[in-house]
Design an enzyme around this catalytic site. Structure first.
Site, short mmCIF file in Angstrom:
data_model
loop_
_atom_site.label_atom_id
_atom_site.label_comp_id
_atom_site.label_asym_id
_atom_site.label_seq_id
_atom_site.Cartn_x
_atom_site.Cartn_y
_atom_site.Cartn_z
N CYS A 122 -1.78 -43.16 1.07
CA CYS A 122 -2.49 -43.46 2.31
C CYS A 122 -3.30 -44.76 2.17
O CYS A 122 -2.73 -45.83 2.00
CB CYS A 122 -3.34 -42.27 2.74
SG CYS A 122 -3.94 -42.39 4.43
N HIS A 158 0.80 -37.99 3.17
CA HIS A 158 0.05 -37.24 2.17
C HIS A 158 0.95 -36.20 1.51
O HIS A 158 1.02 -35.07 1.99
CB HIS A 158 -1.15 -36.55 2.82
CG HIS A 158 -2.25 -37.49 3.17
ND1 HIS A 158 -3.18 -37.93 2.25
CD2 HIS A 158 -2.55 -38.12 4.33
CE1 HIS A 158 -4.01 -38.78 2.83
NE2 HIS A 158 -3.65 -38.92 4.09
N GLU A 166 0.40 -34.52 -0.97
CA GLU A 166 -0.42 -33.39 -1.45
C GLU A 166 -0.69 -32.37 -0.36
O GLU A 166 -1.15 -31.27 -0.63
CB GLU A 166 -1.75 -33.91 -2.03
CG GLU A 166 -2.80 -34.37 -1.02
CD GLU A 166 -2.61 -35.80 -0.51
OE1 GLU A 166 -1.51 -36.36 -0.73
OE2 GLU A 166 -3.55 -36.33 0.12
#
Lengths: 194, 251
Positions: free
Chosen positions: A77, A176, A178
């Site tokens: 990001c 993202h 994650e």
């Protein structure tokens, strides 16, 4: 295998660290130059504002550390955006690894920030091994990087932009991983295996 | 293309889910973490945890919970309820929350909102608007829907967008709990008045209601609680239905 997450004044360090834990990687969170340089894999996370993040990196000489790395590093990001030349956010000169500028989405035509799950296409490099075209990833961002020779994944939000970049050992993703379910986890695993 | 999001909301008190949840293969239906994992597996796009714990002393329980959720859940989640300072936001984000939701505190001190957005970025600041239709307009309510602020919902939506909100969570008090559908008109009005995403909440009862709020209400996301908890609507079934109705949906 030593994995280091670069610690600086930008968020999501803990969510990245937890995501690595879920794939069996205990990463070290550090802003220490020697620790970062000695890592096999480095993650450069980032949720925050470009100007204050770059100030912090420069004050702590982390900009030089990042430039000097020869092992795989993944910017996430804001981390990816900071690897570019310049960001319209706070009119910020960034790290200049990717010869690209970071631009604000056209406010008159789109809802900004883009928030949610969007597809990634034209996938290149082993970062996307086993990831199907049009897989969904989670994005939250107001600024974007145009398509270029560095683009290894693209996404469309009114315009097509780079959702992932690569140059030598430097990788960046706008989404993202994650927080992007099983597919995101797979992308993190792929990075660790590079 | 960016997909429309389906969001499930869990009410939390003292670190436990408040309303019963009717899931199979859940050992402890009161454990928000187990429920969150189950929802992620069912394909929900996002989760909202709304803390209704009354006392400040119990705040630490919430922070521990946020950290446990972040450790185990691989989809984005928002934490809301009683957030009233920059410090509150900082602690929750550092514990692994992706976004925080601010409600009454933003009305009481709009400057606070600007401070939060400046420090953490608009992308993680959701402003919750509880609104009620009476006397021919939609008004903003605070303190859990008890106080009419006298501010019109559309005006407030514009104002918080200027102050740096990254998203609006719009709950219609008239529709909430009725299962008769979302508040289409006010959602559409606000979605067209601002250029940040709008999450519609309150009133979901059928799959058609979701279709209606996305198409006619121009919502970017739709949130529901009990219909998912009690499995009146299965997440996957809902998503297939919406996709078959030509909406962009992640399956």
């Amino acid at each position: 295998m030593k994995t280091v997450i670069i610690k600086y004044n930008a968020g999501n360090v803990s969510s990245v660290s937890f995501a690595l834990e879920r794939i069996g990687i205990n990463a070290l969170i550090s802003e220490n130059a020697e620790e970062i340089k000695s890592a096999d894999k480095i993650i450069f996370p980032g949720v925050g504002e470009a100007g204050s993040a770059m100030n912090y990196l420069r004050q702590n000489k982390l900009d030089e550390v990042i430039h000097s790395l020869t092992q795989p590093i993944l910017g996430i990001c804001l981390g990816m955006q900071l690897m570019c030349n310049y960001s319209e956010e706070g009119k910020t000169n960034c790290l200049g690894i990717f010869d690209q500028n970071v631009k604000l989405f056209p406010l008159s035509e789109l809802k900004v920030p883009q928030v949610g799950w969007n597809t990634i296409t034209d996938l290149k490099t082993n970062l996307f091994s086993g990831i199907i075209e049009n897989e969904y990833q989670y994005l939250v961002h107001s600024y974007y990087v145009e398509l270029s020779a560095y683009t290894i994944a693209q996404t469309n939000y009114g315009i097509s932009f780079s959702s992932a970049l690569n140059k030598n050992n430097f990788y960046g993703v706008q989404f993202h991983p994650e927080r992007s379910g099983a597919a995101g986890q797979k992308i993190l695993e792929n990075f660790i295996k590079l | 293309m960016l997909s429309k999001r389906i969001i499930s909301c869990l009410d939390i008190k003292d670190g436990r889910t408040v309303k019963g949840v009717n899931f199979e293969n859940i050992i402890d239906a009161g454990d928000p973490v187990e429920l969150a994992i189950a929802y992620a597996q069912q394909g929900i796009d996002e989760l909202v945890f709304l803390d209704i714990t009354a006392s400040n002393e119990k705040r630490k329980i919430l922070v521990d919970l946020v950290s446990r959720i972040s450790r185990q859940v691989n989809i984005p989640f928002t934490v809301g309820g009683g957030i009233s300072s920059v410090e509150d936001v900082s602690v929750l984000l550092n514990s692994g929350a992706d976004k925080v939701s601010i409600n009454s505190a933003a009305v009481k001190d709009p400057g606070l909102l600007k401070k939060m957005a400046g420090q953490f970025g608009s992308q993680c600041i959701v402003v919750a608007i509880d609104t009620k239709f009476e006397n021919n307009d939609w008004w903003v309510y605070i303190n859990g829907g008890q106080i009419n602020t006298g501010i019109k919902a559309v005006d407030w939506a514009k104002k918080i967008t200027e102050l740096g909100a990254g998203e609006i969570l719009l709950t219609s008090m008239n529709n909430d709990g009725t299962k008769k559908g979302f508040a289409v008109n006010i959602t559409k009005q606000i979605s067209e008045a601002v250029n940040i995403p709008v999450i519609a909440s309150g009133g979901a009862g059928t799959m058609q209601h979701f279709k209606e709020i996305f198409i006619s209400g121009k919502a970017d996301a739709a949130l529901a609680a009990s219909i998912f908890h009690y499995k009146e609507i299965e997440v996957l079934e809902l998503k297939k239905y919406l996709k078959n109705n030509n909406l962009e949906i992640r399956i």
